[in-house]
Scaffold this active site. Sequence first.
Site, PDB file in Angstrom:
ATOM      1  N   HIS A 136      26.795  -3.732 -63.768  1.00  0.00           N
ATOM      2  CA  HIS A 136      25.549  -3.454 -63.798  1.00  0.00           C
ATOM      3  C   HIS A 136      25.303  -1.812 -63.119  1.00  0.00           C
ATOM      4  O   HIS A 136      24.682  -0.888 -63.973  1.00  0.00           O
ATOM      5  CB  HIS A 136      24.471  -4.440 -63.057  1.00  0.00           C
ATOM      6  CG  HIS A 136      23.133  -3.774 -63.192  1.00  0.00           C
ATOM      7  ND1 HIS A 136      22.220  -4.053 -63.863  1.00  0.00           N
ATOM      8  CD2 HIS A 136      22.628  -3.114 -62.103  1.00  0.00           C
ATOM      9  CE1 HIS A 136      21.179  -3.584 -63.571  1.00  0.00           C
ATOM     10  NE2 HIS A 136      21.234  -2.785 -62.373  1.00  0.00           N
ATOM     11  N   GLU A 137      25.738  -1.852 -62.257  1.00  0.00           N
ATOM     12  CA  GLU A 137      25.843  -0.394 -61.533  1.00  0.00           C
ATOM     13  C   GLU A 137      26.620   0.784 -62.142  1.00  0.00           C
ATOM     14  O   GLU A 137      25.925   1.805 -62.284  1.00  0.00           O
ATOM     15  CB  GLU A 137      26.245  -0.517 -59.874  1.00  0.00           C
ATOM     16  CG  GLU A 137      25.570  -1.172 -59.340  1.00  0.00           C
ATOM     17  CD  GLU A 137      23.941  -1.193 -59.141  1.00  0.00           C
ATOM     18  OE1 GLU A 137      23.508   0.217 -59.282  1.00  0.00           O
ATOM     19  OE2 GLU A 137      23.458  -2.028 -58.879  1.00  0.00           O
ATOM     20  N   HIS A 140      24.739   1.867 -65.173  1.00  0.00           N
ATOM     21  CA  HIS A 140      23.648   3.082 -64.894  1.00  0.00           C
ATOM     22  C   HIS A 140      24.481   4.366 -64.881  1.00  0.00           C
ATOM     23  O   HIS A 140      23.880   5.456 -65.556  1.00  0.00           O
ATOM     24  CB  HIS A 140      23.185   3.002 -63.459  1.00  0.00           C
ATOM     25  CG  HIS A 140      21.897   1.891 -63.290  1.00  0.00           C
ATOM     26  ND1 HIS A 140      20.985   1.967 -64.055  1.00  0.00           N
ATOM     27  CD2 HIS A 140      21.805   0.791 -62.233  1.00  0.00           C
ATOM     28  CE1 HIS A 140      20.052   0.960 -63.524  1.00  0.00           C
ATOM     29  NE2 HIS A 140      20.680   0.205 -62.684  1.00  0.00           N
ATOM     30  N   GLU A 193      17.017  -0.364 -66.428  1.00  0.00           N
ATOM     31  CA  GLU A 193      17.358  -1.465 -65.662  1.00  0.00           C
ATOM     32  C   GLU A 193      17.876  -2.395 -66.618  1.00  0.00           C
ATOM     33  O   GLU A 193      19.066  -3.239 -66.339  1.00  0.00           O
ATOM     34  CB  GLU A 193      16.296  -2.117 -64.832  1.00  0.00           C
ATOM     35  CG  GLU A 193      16.152  -1.492 -63.443  1.00  0.00           C
ATOM     36  CD  GLU A 193      17.334  -1.216 -62.643  1.00  0.00           C
ATOM     37  OE1 GLU A 193      18.218  -2.048 -62.586  1.00  0.00           O
ATOM     38  OE2 GLU A 193      17.378  -0.188 -62.176  1.00  0.00           O
TER      39      GLU A 193
HETATM   40 ZN    ZN Z   1      19.932  -1.411 -61.681  1.00  0.00          ZN
END
Ligand code: ZN
Length: 276
Positions: A136-137, A140, A193
Amino acid sequence: MKTNHPLQTRAVRSFLTFVIAFSACWLCSCRSVPISGRSQFLLTTESYENELGVDAYEEYKKEYPVSKNREYTQALDRCGNAIKSVAGQDDFAWEFTVLDSEIKNAFCLPGGKVAVYSGIMDDMNNEAELAFVVAHEIGHAIARHGGEKMTRSIMQSVGAVLVSSIFDNELIDAVYGTGTELGVMLPYSRSNESEADAIGLILMARAGYDPSASYTFWKRFTNNGEGSSKLETILSTHPCDADRIAAMEANEPAARAEYERAKTKYGFGTKFTHRK
Ligand SMILES: [Zn+2]
């Protein structure tokens, strides 16, 4: 002869200048986000964002000690390298660090500088849950959400100067500030997100981790998504946890297809004992 009001002339001139500058920037700065395919507009360069990432990473490592927990550091090395090999970002100077702190969070700075606090790893059952958080990171970073955030701030400031020069009215300035914050900045943060979740799910599956670990972890971590009300969500940079869990479950079939194609499968990976 009919003459234009000075305010009208100034407004038209400012608006035309803005439209021309914006169109030129748009043509030069459009890019497609890897995996999600969304078109994005950036006013920052990747090398500038990565430089900021390197500097900030060094600051974090000065602020928090690097964890000596071998179970955690080895798991992060394994899943970090597996995700790195499918992320398609060979120009990143990847680094993976477990920081010793009770903070329950993780981040990937532009350029592939990943850190996970030991506090969030204490809540994880296995390496696949860690793989989701890390992916997930990384989502980004490869979607360059940091650059987008800087771009939005620049645009908001340019808009504020424009509004102020056209209307010269403090109330309109204040309405513009609040309006852009609630109407543009926060919804963008929330959609970033959701995009990082979607990219992360695909990346963890391609790296060989069972994608169901994403929502299993998130349900446990957020007490079944009951943490945030709708109003809190509207005023927040994060989407509602229940919505995130529902999206992860909806995106699982596509991720599972990627998982089935993965060369090496780790499944749920190492089960954590949490021995210090
Ligand atoms: Zn995030």
